[in-house]
Design a protein around this motif. Structure first.
Motif, PDB file in Angstrom:
ATOM      1  N   PRO A 151       0.841  -1.203   0.000  1.00  0.00           N
ATOM      2  CA  PRO A 151       0.000   0.000   0.000  1.00  0.00           C
ATOM      3  C   PRO A 151       0.873   1.249   0.000  1.00  0.00           C
ATOM      4  O   PRO A 151       2.032   1.204   0.431  1.00  0.00           O
ATOM      5  N   PRO A 152       0.338   2.376  -0.497  1.00  0.00           N
ATOM      6  CA  PRO A 152       1.120   3.606  -0.493  1.00  0.00           C
ATOM      7  C   PRO A 152       1.573   3.955   0.915  1.00  0.00           C
ATOM      8  O   PRO A 152       0.801   3.850   1.866  1.00  0.00           O
ATOM      9  N   PRO A 153       2.824   4.354   1.092  1.00  0.00           N
ATOM     10  CA  PRO A 153       3.307   4.695   2.427  1.00  0.00           C
ATOM     11  C   PRO A 153       2.642   5.968   2.939  1.00  0.00           C
ATOM     12  O   PRO A 153       2.206   6.810   2.156  1.00  0.00           O
ATOM     13  N   THR A 154       2.565   6.077   4.234  1.00  0.00           N
ATOM     14  CA  THR A 154       2.022   7.289   4.840  1.00  0.00           C
ATOM     15  C   THR A 154       3.080   8.374   4.799  1.00  0.00           C
ATOM     16  O   THR A 154       4.182   8.191   5.301  1.00  0.00           O
ATOM     17  N   VAL A 155       2.752   9.483   4.172  1.00  0.00           N
ATOM     18  CA  VAL A 155       3.681  10.603   4.068  1.00  0.00           C
ATOM     19  C   VAL A 155       3.281  11.657   5.095  1.00  0.00           C
ATOM     20  O   VAL A 155       2.194  12.231   4.998  1.00  0.00           O
ATOM     21  N   PRO A 156       4.122  11.921   6.095  1.00  0.00           N
ATOM     22  CA  PRO A 156       3.794  12.908   7.114  1.00  0.00           C
ATOM     23  C   PRO A 156       3.486  14.263   6.476  1.00  0.00           C
ATOM     24  O   PRO A 156       4.209  14.722   5.591  1.00  0.00           O
ATOM     25  N   GLY A 157       2.431  14.889   6.923  1.00  0.00           N
ATOM     26  CA  GLY A 157       2.097  16.215   6.440  1.00  0.00           C
ATOM     27  C   GLY A 157       0.996  16.249   5.398  1.00  0.00           C
ATOM     28  O   GLY A 157       0.405  17.309   5.159  1.00  0.00           O
ATOM     29  N   ILE A 158       0.693  15.103   4.770  1.00  0.00           N
ATOM     30  CA  ILE A 158      -0.342  15.084   3.733  1.00  0.00           C
ATOM     31  C   ILE A 158      -1.685  15.564   4.293  1.00  0.00           C
ATOM     32  O   ILE A 158      -2.414  16.335   3.668  1.00  0.00           O
ATOM     33  N   ALA A 159      -2.007  15.099   5.498  1.00  0.00           N
ATOM     34  CA  ALA A 159      -3.287  15.463   6.106  1.00  0.00           C
ATOM     35  C   ALA A 159      -3.358  16.950   6.458  1.00  0.00           C
ATOM     36  O   ALA A 159      -4.454  17.485   6.683  1.00  0.00           O
ATOM     37  N   ASP A 160      -2.205  17.620   6.512  1.00  0.00           N
ATOM     38  CA  ASP A 160      -2.183  19.028   6.879  1.00  0.00           C
ATOM     39  C   ASP A 160      -2.383  19.956   5.687  1.00  0.00           C
ATOM     40  O   ASP A 160      -2.541  21.166   5.863  1.00  0.00           O
ATOM     41  N   LEU A 161      -2.360  19.409   4.480  1.00  0.00           N
ATOM     42  CA  LEU A 161      -2.518  20.246   3.292  1.00  0.00           C
ATOM     43  C   LEU A 161      -3.959  20.713   3.159  1.00  0.00           C
ATOM     44  O   LEU A 161      -4.904  19.948   3.365  1.00  0.00           O
ATOM     45  N   THR A 162      -4.138  21.968   2.796  1.00  0.00           N
ATOM     46  CA  THR A 162      -5.478  22.476   2.529  1.00  0.00           C
ATOM     47  C   THR A 162      -5.965  21.924   1.187  1.00  0.00           C
ATOM     48  O   THR A 162      -5.184  21.375   0.404  1.00  0.00           O
ATOM     49  N   ASN A 163      -7.254  22.077   0.928  1.00  0.00           N
ATOM     50  CA  ASN A 163      -7.790  21.596  -0.345  1.00  0.00           C
ATOM     51  C   ASN A 163      -7.094  22.258  -1.533  1.00  0.00           C
ATOM     52  O   ASN A 163      -6.813  21.610  -2.539  1.00  0.00           O
ATOM     53  N   ARG A 164      -6.794  23.539  -1.410  1.00  0.00           N
ATOM     54  CA  ARG A 164      -6.117  24.243  -2.501  1.00  0.00           C
ATOM     55  C   ARG A 164      -4.691  23.752  -2.663  1.00  0.00           C
ATOM     56  O   ARG A 164      -4.204  23.579  -3.787  1.00  0.00           O
ATOM     57  N   GLU A 165      -4.021  23.504  -1.543  1.00  0.00           N
ATOM     58  CA  GLU A 165      -2.646  22.990  -1.626  1.00  0.00           C
ATOM     59  C   GLU A 165      -2.619  21.597  -2.243  1.00  0.00           C
ATOM     60  O   GLU A 165      -1.716  21.260  -3.017  1.00  0.00           O
ATOM     61  N   LEU A 166      -3.618  20.773  -1.902  1.00  0.00           N
ATOM     62  CA  LEU A 166      -3.724  19.448  -2.513  1.00  0.00           C
ATOM     63  C   LEU A 166      -3.944  19.569  -4.015  1.00  0.00           C
ATOM     64  O   LEU A 166      -3.325  18.844  -4.807  1.00  0.00           O
TER      65      LEU A 166
END
Length: 221
Positions: free
Chosen positions: A151-166
């Motif tokens: 499975p894709p590894p968990t990348v720290p910080g992904i959950a902190d990105l705003t919708n626009r940053e994503l």
């Protein structure tokens, strides 16, 4: 400010040629030369250069192994690696991307291209053009290594990105330039650049190339 460069290549003549070109510029300076990967790592730790111009094929420790060591060393967080390659080996490209290389350059480039590449990488930008980003990352990095699927590894910080940053990160990983992203999202180029920089900060990416790598690693793209 002067950009400090370390040259790593087993061909003394090529190193000498590159040194003359680089030292002829007021904003660039060669601080050391290495003939193999092990020496490149050692000299990088001594001189803390801004950019290491790294050949892939060298005796002993090759450029890819040296790149992995340099990019994994917290003490060298400010050092970026510019890989010299002719793209002969797909796995070399994929491994260098995973290791954290900031850019790729053909070994027999023009003088202007070499100098521009060093400045681009030193500024924290990716040397990968939009087209190269899409082709190299999608074809090589997204191809899983041999072995059972994981499975894709968990990348720290992904959950902190705003919708626009994503959204901006996805478009950057798709090979879009800042100008193209700005046009598609109806934003200014400055705003896009700000979102890219914030995403890089949150994900701990040293430059745009690594931001794209993390986007693929995390399954974001």
């Amino acid at each position: 400010m002067t950009i400090r460069v370390l040259l790593a290549d087993d061909q003394a003549l090529l190193r000498g040629t590159f040194r003359m070109l680089i030292d002829s510029c007021a904003d660039l300076e060669v601080v050391a030369e290495a003939a193999d990967g092990a020496q490149a790592v050692e000299l990088a730790r001594v001189h803390r250069p801004d950019v290491v111009v790294m050949d892939v094929r060298m005796p002993g420790t090759d450029g890819l192994a040296a790149t992995e060591t340099i990019c994994a060393d917290p003490a060298l967080a400010g050092t970026r690696v510019l890989i010299l390659t002719t793209f002969e080996n797909d796995e070399h490209v994929a491994r260098a991307l995973r290791a954290g290389a900031s850019g790729f350059l053909g070994k027999y480039v023009t003088t202007d291209d070499l100098l521009a590449a060093i400045r681009t990488v030193a500024a924290g930008e990716s040397l990968l053009s939009p087209g190269a980003t899409k082709a190299l990352i999608a074809q090589f990095l997204a191809t899983p290594p041999p072995g059972p699927p994981a499975p894709p590894p968990t990348v720290p910080g992904i959950a902190d990105l705003t919708n626009r940053e994503l959204e901006v990160t996805r478009l950057a990983a798709d090979g879009r330039s800042n100008d193209e992203i700005a046009g598609e999202l109806h934003l200014s180029v400055l705003t896009v650049r700000t979102h890219v920089q914030r995403a890089m900060t949150k994900l701990g990416a040293r430059d745009r190339a690594q931001l794209v790598v993390l986007a693929y690693k995390s399954g974001l793209v």
